[in-house]
Design a protein around this motif. Structure first.
Motif, mmCIF file in Angstrom:
data_model
loop_
_atom_site.group_PDB
_atom_site.id
_atom_site.type_symbol
_atom_site.label_atom_id
_atom_site.label_comp_id
_atom_site.label_asym_id
_atom_site.label_seq_id
_atom_site.Cartn_x
_atom_site.Cartn_y
_atom_site.Cartn_z
ATOM 1 N N GLU A 137 0.802 -1.229 0.000
ATOM 2 C CA GLU A 137 0.000 0.000 0.000
ATOM 3 C C GLU A 137 0.833 1.277 0.000
ATOM 4 O O GLU A 137 0.373 2.319 -0.430
ATOM 5 C CB GLU A 137 -0.972 -0.004 1.180
ATOM 6 C CG GLU A 137 -2.036 -1.062 1.009
ATOM 7 C CD GLU A 137 -3.347 -0.700 1.650
ATOM 8 O OE1 GLU A 137 -3.507 0.452 2.094
ATOM 9 O OE2 GLU A 137 -4.212 -1.570 1.692
ATOM 10 N N GLN A 138 2.072 1.202 0.456
ATOM 11 C CA GLN A 138 2.954 2.375 0.458
ATOM 12 C C GLN A 138 3.746 2.496 -0.839
ATOM 13 O O GLN A 138 4.517 3.425 -1.004
ATOM 14 C CB GLN A 138 3.925 2.325 1.647
ATOM 15 C CG GLN A 138 3.280 2.651 2.979
ATOM 16 C CD GLN A 138 2.346 1.551 3.461
ATOM 17 O OE1 GLN A 138 2.668 0.379 3.409
ATOM 18 N NE2 GLN A 138 1.162 1.946 3.909
ATOM 19 N N VAL A 177 1.954 11.818 -3.335
ATOM 20 C CA VAL A 177 1.675 10.442 -3.756
ATOM 21 C C VAL A 177 0.167 10.241 -3.753
ATOM 22 O O VAL A 177 -0.532 10.730 -2.859
ATOM 23 C CB VAL A 177 2.356 9.426 -2.802
ATOM 24 C CG1 VAL A 177 1.997 7.998 -3.165
ATOM 25 C CG2 VAL A 177 3.868 9.617 -2.810
ATOM 26 N N ARG A 178 -0.321 9.532 -4.777
ATOM 27 C CA ARG A 178 -1.748 9.207 -4.863
ATOM 28 C C ARG A 178 -1.922 7.703 -4.947
ATOM 29 O O ARG A 178 -1.139 7.021 -5.606
ATOM 30 C CB ARG A 178 -2.369 9.824 -6.118
ATOM 31 C CG ARG A 178 -2.544 11.306 -5.999
ATOM 32 C CD ARG A 178 -3.531 11.878 -6.998
ATOM 33 N NE ARG A 178 -4.829 11.254 -6.927
ATOM 34 C CZ ARG A 178 -5.319 10.431 -7.865
ATOM 35 N NH1 ARG A 178 -4.658 10.135 -8.936
ATOM 36 N NH2 ARG A 178 -6.516 9.921 -7.737
ATOM 37 N N GLN A 185 -3.202 1.603 -8.565
ATOM 38 C CA GLN A 185 -1.909 2.276 -8.659
ATOM 39 C C GLN A 185 -1.505 3.008 -7.393
ATOM 40 O O GLN A 185 -2.340 3.546 -6.678
ATOM 41 C CB GLN A 185 -1.939 3.339 -9.763
ATOM 42 C CG GLN A 185 -2.034 2.842 -11.147
ATOM 43 C CD GLN A 185 -1.912 3.986 -12.145
ATOM 44 O OE1 GLN A 185 -1.415 5.073 -11.838
ATOM 45 N NE2 GLN A 185 -2.377 3.745 -13.352
ATOM 46 N N VAL A 186 -0.200 3.058 -7.198
ATOM 47 C CA VAL A 186 0.435 4.001 -6.286
ATOM 48 C C VAL A 186 1.245 4.901 -7.211
ATOM 49 O O VAL A 186 2.141 4.431 -7.916
ATOM 50 C CB VAL A 186 1.348 3.307 -5.264
ATOM 51 C CG1 VAL A 186 2.064 4.332 -4.391
ATOM 52 C CG2 VAL A 186 0.544 2.326 -4.412
ATOM 53 N N SER A 187 0.895 6.182 -7.248
ATOM 54 C CA SER A 187 1.505 7.111 -8.195
ATOM 55 C C SER A 187 2.216 8.238 -7.471
ATOM 56 O O SER A 187 1.644 8.876 -6.598
ATOM 57 C CB SER A 187 0.427 7.723 -9.097
ATOM 58 O OG SER A 187 -0.291 6.719 -9.759
ATOM 59 N N LYS A 188 3.461 8.473 -7.862
ATOM 60 C CA LYS A 188 4.178 9.645 -7.361
ATOM 61 C C LYS A 188 3.952 10.752 -8.375
ATOM 62 O O LYS A 188 4.112 10.560 -9.579
ATOM 63 C CB LYS A 188 5.659 9.360 -7.177
ATOM 64 C CG LYS A 188 6.347 10.484 -6.391
ATOM 65 C CD LYS A 188 7.681 10.081 -5.821
ATOM 66 C CE LYS A 188 7.479 9.282 -4.549
ATOM 67 N NZ LYS A 188 8.731 9.107 -3.805
ATOM 68 N N VAL A 189 3.565 11.923 -7.877
ATOM 69 C CA VAL A 189 3.200 13.066 -8.713
ATOM 70 C C VAL A 189 4.309 14.109 -8.636
ATOM 71 O O VAL A 189 4.729 14.497 -7.542
ATOM 72 C CB VAL A 189 1.857 13.667 -8.239
ATOM 73 C CG1 VAL A 189 1.465 14.853 -9.100
ATOM 74 C CG2 VAL A 189 0.769 12.597 -8.240
#
Length: 182
Positions: A10-11, A104-105, A122-126
């Motif tokens: 999840e992270q 992060v989203r 998804q785990v997305s870094k913006v």
């Protein structure tokens, strides 16, 4: 050759297992992406560069999207992938310190594209990137993108909020980017 992705917790930390991209989207397996929003100051306002996804895309064909985004191949990290996608999709080569992290989203969704169920987890870094360049001066990857276009940032937020342009943009993410410009 199938694109192989890390399965993540999840992270967004890799679990040590991998999965082909097609399987990740067929089964909704959590994976990572990097999102880069390109910004500029022009004519007294902040503008954001949006890409028009080509019709052959596996999801959201013919929709406006993030300036540059992509899945993170197994063994790679967020920044490395963000820089690679910028090079491949838009012909932009910059050092890592040009990227400004916005947050992060985490998100999941399901829809049908080209007659197939598509599950995204998804785990997305913006990131945002300040780059004053004319739209026609970007070298777009035609397999991915039809064209890019500058929008006023506030205009883009309103267009996404009111769904007045075809898009696959999450308002929460665009607002995260707007907060980074203040």
């Amino acid at each position: 050759m199938a694109e192989i992705l890390d399965i993540v917790d999840e992270q967004g930390r890799p679990t040590g297992q991998t999965v082909p991209r097609a399987v990740a989207h067929a089964e909704g397996i959590r994976h990572r992406t990097s999102h880069v929003w390109i910004l500029r100051r022009h004519a007294g306002r902040v503008e954001v560069l949006l890409q028009m996804r080509c019709q052959a895309k596996d999801s959201f064909p013919g929709c406006y999207d993030i300036s540059s985004a992509g899945h993170i191949p197994a063994g790679c990290d967020f920044v490395e992938s963000a820089l690679r996608e910028l090079r491949e999709e838009l012909g932009v080569t910059l050092p890592a310190d040009a990227l400004q992290e916005c947050g992060v989203r985490h998100f999941t969704f399901e829809d049908v594209f080209h007659g197939r169920l598509f599950k995204d987890n998804q785990v997305s870094k913006v990131f945002c990137l300040w780059l004053d360049k004319n739209a026609e001066d970007f070298t777009v990857q035609k397999e991915e993108i039809d064209y890019v276009r500058w929008f006023g940032l506030e205009e883009a937020i309103e267009a996404v909020k009111n769904n007045t342009i075809p898009n696959c943009i999450y308002l929460e993410e665009l607002e995260m980017v707007a907060a980074a410009t203040r």
